[in-house]
Write an enzyme that holds these catalytic residues in place. Sequence first.
Site, PDB file in Angstrom:
ATOM      1  N   ALA A  41     -20.892 -40.372 -30.284  1.00 14.97           N
ATOM      2  CA  ALA A  41     -21.545 -41.581 -29.773  1.00 14.97           C
ATOM      3  C   ALA A  41     -20.930 -42.816 -30.421  1.00 14.97           C
ATOM      4  CB  ALA A  41     -23.043 -41.535 -30.062  1.00 14.97           C
ATOM      5  N   LYS A  42     -20.844 -43.876 -29.658  1.00 14.72           N
ATOM      6  CA  LYS A  42     -20.316 -45.127 -30.216  1.00 14.72           C
ATOM      7  C   LYS A  42     -21.508 -45.958 -30.679  1.00 14.72           C
ATOM      8  CE  LYS A  42     -16.661 -48.534 -29.388  1.00 14.72           C
ATOM      9  NZ  LYS A  42     -15.776 -48.051 -30.461  1.00 14.72           N
ATOM     10  N   CYS A  43     -21.987 -45.609 -31.867  1.00 18.08           N
ATOM     11  CA  CYS A  43     -23.153 -46.295 -32.424  1.00 18.08           C
ATOM     12  C   CYS A  43     -22.782 -46.934 -33.757  1.00 18.08           C
ATOM     13  CB  CYS A  43     -24.318 -45.331 -32.603  1.00 18.08           C
ATOM     14  SG  CYS A  43     -24.000 -43.926 -33.689  1.00 18.08           S
TER      15      CYS A  43
END
Length: 365
Positions: free
Chosen positions: A203-205
Amino acid sequence: MSGGDKLDFEIRPNPAPVSVADRAALLANPGFGRVFTDHMVTIRYADGKGWYDARVEARAPIPMDPAAAVLHYAQEIFEGMKAYRTGDGGVTMFRPEANAARFAASARRMAMPVLPEQTFVDSLHRLIEIDRDWIPEGEDGSLYLRPFMFASEVFLGVRPANEYLYLVIASPVGAYFTGGVKPVTVWVSPDYTRAAPGGTGAAKCGGNYAASLVAQAEAIEHGCDQVVFLDAVERRYVDELGGMNVFFVYDDDSVVTPPLTGTILPGITRESVLALAADAGHRVEERPVSFAEWQADAASGRLREVFACGTAAVITPIGQVRFPDGEFLIGGGDPGRVTMSLRQKLVDLQRGRTSDPHGWVHRVC
């Protein structure tokens, strides 16, 4: 505006935009991520109502309650991509639908509502159309777009929030490298890992990047530009850099990158490089690469080039590797023939200079 898959954007032009003269001065040397355009996109979400109140409005601070859920439980995701001027005066983006799909995947992993992919792409269009004069002229200029979403509900409690705010801001950027592309030096972290199986690595968090900062600071202390993370289970296999995917080029011109096993961000540039390398006749492979293999193959000469890739820098050659017990060079420390060829192919494609057999270049206006 009602919720749903199709939203109409209310356009509220900035009543006090930056003057033409001041904008020109800012665009002369914008750097990266320090200058911003006149407008932003905002869309709200509430359980039971869906997505609503889509706007393009003046860029401004966001009012936020101290109990906003994101400040306590870090429900936040983001994306990054660029818009480019073309030779005919138009504007293009590169694979925005892929960013939209990854944004949706990140939202699902972080227990957040999924923004419809067409709404994601439409939001980029609306902002580019009103702020297109902020795209720098010249070979290296582009408009960096940052869509992001966070939990805005006011509450203290460990559960997915019921309210969210989605925004897009834009920043004109120049060349990532001053003085041309040069090989970077990387530090292989002995103590820190980026993500573990079952975690949020794909995830691009923001939390992934926050967790990498101490290792990046350690890399800088050792005179390096970037950190390399090994896998969290065996501390043996290469995962990725602090903010980029990594590729290995061998003496038979084969191109190898670590596989997507849930701990590595599925980079849009990574996926594009795999396709372009195959188009160019390289044998491409996604397989685990151990640090011991990396070191041994560099010493024997079998490994000729290593590069990192991502939206900001496109493709970055790696010339030297440092670790607690020593250091070694890759291919004599030069950028590398395959690395620079793939970089040029990707840059030309992104800027609409070559044919687009994959249908990746997206015309905005």
